[in-house]
Write a protein that holds these residues in place. Structure first.
Motif, PDB file in Angstrom:
ATOM      1  N   UNK A 100       0.828  -1.204   0.000  1.00  0.00           N
ATOM      2  CA  UNK A 100       0.000   0.000   0.000  1.00  0.00           C
ATOM      3  C   UNK A 100       0.867   1.260   0.000  1.00  0.00           C
ATOM      4  N   UNK A 101       1.916   1.251   0.813  1.00  0.00           N
ATOM      5  CA  UNK A 101       2.814   2.409   0.862  1.00  0.00           C
ATOM      6  C   UNK A 101       3.503   2.642  -0.479  1.00  0.00           C
ATOM      7  N   UNK A 102       3.910   1.576  -1.115  1.00  0.00           N
ATOM      8  CA  UNK A 102       4.562   1.701  -2.424  1.00  0.00           C
ATOM      9  C   UNK A 102       3.596   2.300  -3.431  1.00  0.00           C
ATOM     10  N   UNK A 103       2.375   1.827  -3.445  1.00  0.00           N
ATOM     11  CA  UNK A 103       1.391   2.330  -4.408  1.00  0.00           C
ATOM     12  C   UNK A 103       1.070   3.798  -4.176  1.00  0.00           C
ATOM     13  N   UNK A 104       1.150   4.255  -2.939  1.00  0.00           N
ATOM     14  CA  UNK A 104       0.856   5.655  -2.627  1.00  0.00           C
ATOM     15  C   UNK A 104       2.003   6.587  -2.995  1.00  0.00           C
ATOM     16  N   UNK A 105       3.221   6.074  -3.053  1.00  0.00           N
ATOM     17  CA  UNK A 105       4.391   6.888  -3.369  1.00  0.00           C
ATOM     18  C   UNK A 105       4.714   6.714  -4.856  1.00  0.00           C
ATOM     19  N   UNK A 106       4.663   7.805  -5.601  1.00  0.00           N
ATOM     20  CA  UNK A 106       4.844   7.731  -7.057  1.00  0.00           C
ATOM     21  C   UNK A 106       6.223   7.187  -7.436  1.00  0.00           C
ATOM     22  N   UNK A 107       7.254   7.611  -6.726  1.00  0.00           N
ATOM     23  CA  UNK A 107       8.613   7.157  -7.039  1.00  0.00           C
ATOM     24  C   UNK A 107       8.757   5.668  -6.775  1.00  0.00           C
ATOM     25  N   UNK A 108       8.295   5.215  -5.619  1.00  0.00           N
ATOM     26  CA  UNK A 108       8.385   3.790  -5.272  1.00  0.00           C
ATOM     27  C   UNK A 108       7.541   2.946  -6.209  1.00  0.00           C
ATOM     28  N   UNK A 109       6.367   3.437  -6.542  1.00  0.00           N
ATOM     29  CA  UNK A 109       5.486   2.703  -7.437  1.00  0.00           C
ATOM     30  C   UNK A 109       6.129   2.541  -8.812  1.00  0.00           C
ATOM     31  N   UNK A 110       6.739   3.605  -9.311  1.00  0.00           N
ATOM     32  CA  UNK A 110       7.420   3.528 -10.612  1.00  0.00           C
ATOM     33  C   UNK A 110       8.600   2.573 -10.551  1.00  0.00           C
ATOM     34  N   UNK A 111       9.322   2.598  -9.446  1.00  0.00           N
ATOM     35  CA  UNK A 111      10.466   1.703  -9.286  1.00  0.00           C
ATOM     36  C   UNK A 111      10.014   0.249  -9.223  1.00  0.00           C
ATOM     37  N   UNK A 112       8.926  -0.019  -8.520  1.00  0.00           N
ATOM     38  CA  UNK A 112       8.391  -1.375  -8.447  1.00  0.00           C
ATOM     39  C   UNK A 112       7.937  -1.850  -9.831  1.00  0.00           C
ATOM     40  N   UNK A 113       7.249  -0.971 -10.571  1.00  0.00           N
ATOM     41  CA  UNK A 113       6.819  -1.344 -11.927  1.00  0.00           C
ATOM     42  C   UNK A 113       8.023  -1.636 -12.821  1.00  0.00           C
ATOM     43  N   UNK A 114       9.091  -0.864 -12.665  1.00  0.00           N
ATOM     44  CA  UNK A 114      10.303  -1.104 -13.463  1.00  0.00           C
ATOM     45  C   UNK A 114      10.919  -2.456 -13.111  1.00  0.00           C
TER      46      UNK A 114
END
Length: 121
Positions: free
Chosen positions: A92-106
């Motif tokens: 949930x925290x990753x999805x809320x943070x744009x930078x972390x979310x982009x890094x996870x998708x990468x």
């Protein structure tokens, strides 16, 4: 002084793990020996599962978070309900943070592409 909560600490650790995984992926992509499987870490295991079709696109991000946290906290905790709650909170925290979310998708995209490259003869 800014107060750092437990969730902030977990997010910082996870961000560092994801950045290390991305750096490792880049190093491996530059190396000529793509057939190395000895000492398979979480990314290699996930690539193998994706290559076998054992993980759906929806399950892969959670599996990656689980593997990274298990690497830090120990694989013996993975089946504990508190550990799964932690995985949910971190996700949930990753999805809320744009930078972390982009890094996870990468990272997820890198795992998918690595699995596809392994499938090719």
């Amino acid at each position: 002084m800014t107060r750092v909560s437990n969730t902030d600490q977990v997010l910082i650790l996870l961000r560092a793990q994801l950045q290390r995984a991305e750096r490792q992926r880049r190093r491996e992509a530059g190396s000529a020996s793509a057939g190395r499987t000895a000492g398979a870490g979480p990314l290699r295991r996930l690539q193998a599962l994706v290559g076998e079709g054992a993980l759906s696109d929806e399950d892969l991000p959670r599996a990656l978070v689980t593997a990274l946290l298990a690497e830090d906290f120990g694989a013996g905790l993975v089946n504990e309900s508190k550990f799964q709650e932690l995985v949910d909170q971190v996700g949930d925290l990753i999805e809320r943070d744009a930078t972390c979310s982009a890094l996870l998708r990468a990272c997820v995209a890198a795992i998918r592409s690595g699995a596809q490259q392994q499938e090719r003869p």
